[in-house]
Design an enzyme around this catalytic site. Sequence first.
Site, short mmCIF file in Angstrom:
data_model
loop_
_atom_site.label_atom_id
_atom_site.label_comp_id
_atom_site.label_asym_id
_atom_site.label_seq_id
_atom_site.Cartn_x
_atom_site.Cartn_y
_atom_site.Cartn_z
N ARG A 49 0.84 -1.21 0.00
CA ARG A 49 0.00 0.00 0.00
C ARG A 49 0.87 1.26 0.00
O ARG A 49 0.57 2.25 -0.65
CB ARG A 49 -0.94 0.00 1.22
CG ARG A 49 -1.67 1.31 1.41
CD ARG A 49 -2.90 1.21 2.31
NE ARG A 49 -2.79 0.30 3.42
CZ ARG A 49 -2.07 0.51 4.52
NH1 ARG A 49 -1.39 1.63 4.67
NH2 ARG A 49 -2.04 -0.40 5.47
N TYR A 101 -16.41 18.11 -14.27
CA TYR A 101 -16.93 16.75 -14.23
C TYR A 101 -17.90 16.66 -13.03
O TYR A 101 -17.56 17.07 -11.92
CB TYR A 101 -15.76 15.77 -14.09
CG TYR A 101 -16.22 14.38 -13.75
CD1 TYR A 101 -17.11 13.71 -14.59
CD2 TYR A 101 -15.80 13.74 -12.59
CE1 TYR A 101 -17.56 12.44 -14.27
CE2 TYR A 101 -16.24 12.47 -12.28
CZ TYR A 101 -17.13 11.84 -13.12
OH TYR A 101 -17.59 10.59 -12.80
N ASP A 175 -7.29 19.99 -13.23
CA ASP A 175 -7.67 18.67 -13.72
C ASP A 175 -7.34 18.67 -15.22
O ASP A 175 -8.01 19.31 -16.02
CB ASP A 175 -9.17 18.43 -13.48
CG ASP A 175 -9.61 17.04 -13.93
OD1 ASP A 175 -8.94 16.46 -14.81
OD2 ASP A 175 -10.64 16.55 -13.44
N LYS A 200 -8.91 7.82 -18.63
CA LYS A 200 -9.24 8.43 -19.92
C LYS A 200 -8.03 8.32 -20.86
O LYS A 200 -7.59 7.23 -21.15
CB LYS A 200 -9.69 9.87 -19.68
CG LYS A 200 -10.77 9.99 -18.57
CD LYS A 200 -11.99 9.17 -18.91
CE LYS A 200 -13.17 9.27 -17.96
NZ LYS A 200 -13.00 9.32 -16.57
#
Length: 384
Positions: A49, A101, A175, A200
């Site tokens: 992690r 978004y 972003d 994306k």
Amino acid sequence: MTDRFETLTVHAGAEPDPQTGAVVPAIQMSTTFKQDGVGGLRSGFEYGRSGNPTRRALEEAIAALEAATHGLAYASGRAATQNLLYLLEPGDRLLMSDDVYGGTWRLADKVWRRYGIETDAIDLRDLDAVAAAFASDRAPRMVWIETPSNPLLKIVDISAVARLAAVAGALTVVDNTFATPYLQQPLALGADLVLHSATKYLGGHSDVIGGLVATRSDELAERLRFHQNAAGAVPSPFDCFLVMRGLRTLAVRMERASQNAAMLAAWLAERPEVEQVHYPGLADHPARELVERQMRLPGAMLSLELRGGEEAARRLAGATRLFTLAESLGAVESLIEVPGPMTHASVADSPCAVPESLVRLSVGIEAGDDLRSDLEAAFGTLSS
Ligand SMILES: Cc1ncc(COP(=O)(O)O)c(C=O)c1O
């Protein structure tokens, strides 16, 4: 090596393995790493992690591509957003584009508000309004820019907003999902942090969910690295491998998809069924000069408002064959969607609400003529 983008996409984070010579980064699945005595870590890895070699390769790659010094990978673009919001404290304000978004607005408005962080959504193209927000007695601690924005392709002046934010001691986040670092490098324009939904264009093949952040600040990177491990929304090694594979063709995919989008935008602008096309590459786009200054190419996303309203939008989106009716964007295949009831359903009745007649296209790398024929046939069904 080099700082030419096309070379970096192929080589950054992907040096041949010194032991085996493998030219592709290995997918390292081990969740824990042997220590040579307590605390004696080999290459800095301790527990999956907190760090993993495949993830490190991807983090090095995004840092190189965004001209940053630190990269961080997350399980999704949302998880990356969540981790950036951890930089705020209760009582802080967040200033956001009014065209973002839907999930970003939802997270800020529905989740972070409960933890004492207020979000104001304004048109960040209006620099007087941005300056007024920073001059108010409850000035924002962070400004969240999406440019080109989703779904109206608004263009925000990153340098100008980042300057206003810096004077007020606030952080600027961009972003960069729609543009990718190939088209636009926000850190070089003064932003503090850049974020991607790697789902994306960076992944590029609709087969992996991921998020990435890059920064030049050691201090911000250290805080983010702490939260990345503490909150644990990390990507799997296999997901990191898939994003790395996608990155290697980013430049060529963006060139081709942008070329298709520019052709389609010009064609759509002449269609009688179309009220307005939103595409930063059109000669009459309101921010044409800024696009040329800030972006290498106008990109491969566009949206159009139809004269026939929501009914026409739904019918067009349901009638294409090559453009697949689906959410998401940025992959090799072309996608079509109606943002109002789909990707932006969560912003209905908010300052980020989108026009009902809007259709969004994510233009892929197919033959442009085939894409145009597909849309032409779908337009034909509107009058029947
Ligand atoms: C511009 C933008 N940012 C962030 C996200 C969220 O990313 P993810 O779906 O990987 O969580 C999306 C998703 O559509 C997006 O379009």
